[in-house]
Write a protein that holds these residues in place. Structure first.
Motif, PDB file in Angstrom:
ATOM      1  N   LEU A  12       0.866  -1.171   0.000  1.00 12.05           N
ATOM      2  CA  LEU A  12       0.000   0.000   0.000  1.00 12.05           C
ATOM      3  C   LEU A  12       0.909   1.228   0.000  1.00 12.05           C
ATOM      4  O   LEU A  12       1.781   1.356   0.860  1.00 12.05           O
ATOM      5  N   ASN A  13       0.695   2.142  -0.952  1.00 11.66           N
ATOM      6  CA  ASN A  13       1.716   3.144  -1.215  1.00 11.66           C
ATOM      7  C   ASN A  13       1.177   4.578  -1.169  1.00 11.66           C
ATOM      8  O   ASN A  13       1.320   5.341  -2.114  1.00 11.66           O
ATOM      9  N   ARG A  14       0.574   4.921  -0.037  1.00  5.65           N
ATOM     10  CA  ARG A  14       0.208   6.314   0.229  1.00  5.65           C
ATOM     11  C   ARG A  14       0.803   6.690   1.594  1.00  5.65           C
ATOM     12  O   ARG A  14       0.078   6.977   2.558  1.00  5.65           O
ATOM     13  N   PRO A  15       2.129   6.644   1.713  1.00  2.00           N
ATOM     14  CA  PRO A  15       2.757   6.795   3.030  1.00  2.00           C
ATOM     15  C   PRO A  15       2.439   8.115   3.717  1.00  2.00           C
ATOM     16  O   PRO A  15       2.396   8.171   4.950  1.00  2.00           O
ATOM     17  N   ASP A  16       2.219   9.173   2.945  1.00  6.40           N
ATOM     18  CA  ASP A  16       1.908  10.467   3.554  1.00  6.40           C
ATOM     19  C   ASP A  16       0.538  10.480   4.205  1.00  6.40           C
ATOM     20  O   ASP A  16       0.236  11.341   5.037  1.00  6.40           O
ATOM     21  N   LYS A  17      -0.311   9.518   3.854  1.00  3.06           N
ATOM     22  CA  LYS A  17      -1.653   9.388   4.435  1.00  3.06           C
ATOM     23  C   LYS A  17      -1.788   8.095   5.235  1.00  3.06           C
ATOM     24  O   LYS A  17      -2.892   7.592   5.437  1.00  3.06           O
ATOM     25  N   LEU A  18      -0.657   7.568   5.673  1.00  3.67           N
ATOM     26  CA  LEU A  18      -0.630   6.283   6.400  1.00  3.67           C
ATOM     27  C   LEU A  18      -1.356   5.194   5.627  1.00  3.67           C
ATOM     28  O   LEU A  18      -1.993   4.307   6.197  1.00  3.67           O
ATOM     29  N   ASN A  19      -1.257   5.272   4.275  1.00  8.55           N
ATOM     30  CA  ASN A  19      -1.814   4.251   3.389  1.00  8.55           C
ATOM     31  C   ASN A  19      -3.319   4.052   3.576  1.00  8.55           C
ATOM     32  O   ASN A  19      -3.833   2.947   3.429  1.00  8.55           O
ATOM     33  N   SER A  20      -4.006   5.145   3.924  1.00  7.06           N
ATOM     34  CA  SER A  20      -5.458   5.055   4.090  1.00  7.06           C
ATOM     35  C   SER A  20      -6.133   4.848   2.731  1.00  7.06           C
ATOM     36  O   SER A  20      -5.613   5.237   1.693  1.00  7.06           O
ATOM     37  N   PHE A  21      -7.294   4.235   2.777  1.00  7.65           N
ATOM     38  CA  PHE A  21      -8.003   3.827   1.564  1.00  7.65           C
ATOM     39  C   PHE A  21      -8.720   4.983   0.891  1.00  7.65           C
ATOM     40  O   PHE A  21      -9.402   5.777   1.529  1.00  7.65           O
ATOM     41  N   THR A  22      -8.594   5.030  -0.413  1.00  7.16           N
ATOM     42  CA  THR A  22      -9.457   5.832  -1.271  1.00  7.16           C
ATOM     43  C   THR A  22     -10.117   4.871  -2.255  1.00  7.16           C
ATOM     44  O   THR A  22      -9.706   3.708  -2.387  1.00  7.16           O
ATOM     45  N   ARG A  23     -11.114   5.349  -2.947  1.00 11.01           N
ATOM     46  CA  ARG A  23     -11.745   4.499  -3.962  1.00 11.01           C
ATOM     47  C   ARG A  23     -10.734   4.093  -5.029  1.00 11.01           C
ATOM     48  O   ARG A  23     -10.746   2.953  -5.516  1.00 11.01           O
ATOM     49  N   ALA A  24      -9.850   5.033  -5.397  1.00 17.58           N
ATOM     50  CA  ALA A  24      -8.837   4.722  -6.407  1.00 17.58           C
ATOM     51  C   ALA A  24      -7.908   3.608  -5.931  1.00 17.58           C
ATOM     52  O   ALA A  24      -7.539   2.713  -6.706  1.00 17.58           O
ATOM     53  N   MET A  25      -7.521   3.643  -4.642  1.00 16.71           N
ATOM     54  CA  MET A  25      -6.645   2.596  -4.128  1.00 16.71           C
ATOM     55  C   MET A  25      -7.370   1.257  -4.110  1.00 16.71           C
ATOM     56  O   MET A  25      -6.779   0.215  -4.419  1.00 16.71           O
ATOM     57  N   HIS A  26      -8.642   1.265  -3.766  1.00 19.09           N
ATOM     58  CA  HIS A  26      -9.427   0.032  -3.814  1.00 19.09           C
ATOM     59  C   HIS A  26      -9.414  -0.568  -5.219  1.00 19.09           C
ATOM     60  O   HIS A  26      -9.236  -1.782  -5.395  1.00 19.09           O
TER      61      HIS A  26
END
Length: 263
Positions: free
Chosen positions: A21-35
């Motif tokens: 999971l590669n959104r380290p600045d957001k602590l890898n929190s989920f977005t629809r795009a990441m899903h």
């Protein structure tokens, strides 16, 4: 396929896939795009010939759950959380549980909310000593989702599950291990190598049998003993006709290491 919110690496020599999971600045929190990217990556893993999967996070967190910035809080147009769960979180948890290969969560930092339950939905959970698990839902007036109300009581019992869910308190990795919530804790620098070693080891095992073990273990809690005995019989009959069973028996007779192929 290229990704932004995740990274996918597939090692053809070890047959191990790693999703980060590669959104380290957001602590890898989920977005629809990441899903959506994660769903695509799991599809790649299933068709790649990989025989084990490691799921981890970039930076100092594993996953902080849902990114609230990806939701709409406009009065009268607020995001329907039920629809969000139906569309993204529930399919993800079901898919992880049903993958016909071992899935290892390498929890490198904070796992909060749906991020904690994402880890628990994996088959084996390894954690860095600095990692923690937080059922943070109650802090914003919600109920644990992503399987939390099912996974927690099964792993740690009702008293501890309710305590974690109602207080939203942080649970350290070491206590999570002592409670039986996760498999094993490692010093931070050792987590990634340990996960890679375990994945490589499992990739050499009879992965068809591992898939059957996952199925049997997870249905046992909702079946009677008679139903479970019948399921064990049926799975054993199927595996008894597999190439891996024949290889395992032959290797035992010949006193050599088996060469399993997952078929």
């Amino acid at each position: 396929m290229s990704y932004e919110a995740i990274r996918l690496d597939i090692d053809s020599s070890s047959h191990v896939a790693t999703i980060t999971l590669n959104r380290p600045d957001k602590l890898n929190s989920f977005t629809r795009a990441m899903h959506r990217e994660l769903a695509d990556a799991l599809g790649e893993v299933e068709t790649s010939g990989a025989r084990a999967l490691v799921l981890t996070g970039a930076g100092r967190g594993f996953c902080a759950g849902q990114d609230l910035a990806d939701l709409d809080f406009t009065p009268g147009a607020m995001t329907d959380l039920g629809s969000l769960i139906d569309e993204h979180f529930n399919p993800l948890i079901r898919r992880l549980q049903a993958l016909p290969l071992p899935v290892i969560a390498a929890v490198n930092g904070t796992a909060a909310g749906a991020g904690a339950n994402l880890a628990l939905a994996c088959d084996l959970v390894l954690a860095a000593r600095s990692a923690s698990f937080i059922q943070a839902f109650v802090k914003i007036g919600l109920v644990p989702d992503s399987g939390g109300t099912w996974l927690l009581p099964q792993r740690v019992g009702m008293a501890r599950a309710l305590g974690l869910a109602i207080t939203g308190d942080k649970l350290s990795a070491e206590k999570a291990e002592s409670w039986g919530l996760i498999w094993q804790v490692f010093d931070d620098a050792e987590l990634s190598p340990a996960a890679a070693r375990l994945a490589a080891q499992l990739a050499q095992q009879p992965t068809r049998a591992i898939a059957a073990i996952k199925q049997a273990m997870r249905t046992g809690a909702t079946r009677t003993l008679d139903q479970q005995l019948d399921l064990e019989r049926d799975l054993q009959r199927e595996l008894g006709a597999s190439r891996d069973y024949a290889e395992g028996v032959q290797a035992f007779i010949e006193k050599r290491a088996p060469r399993f192929e997952g078929r």
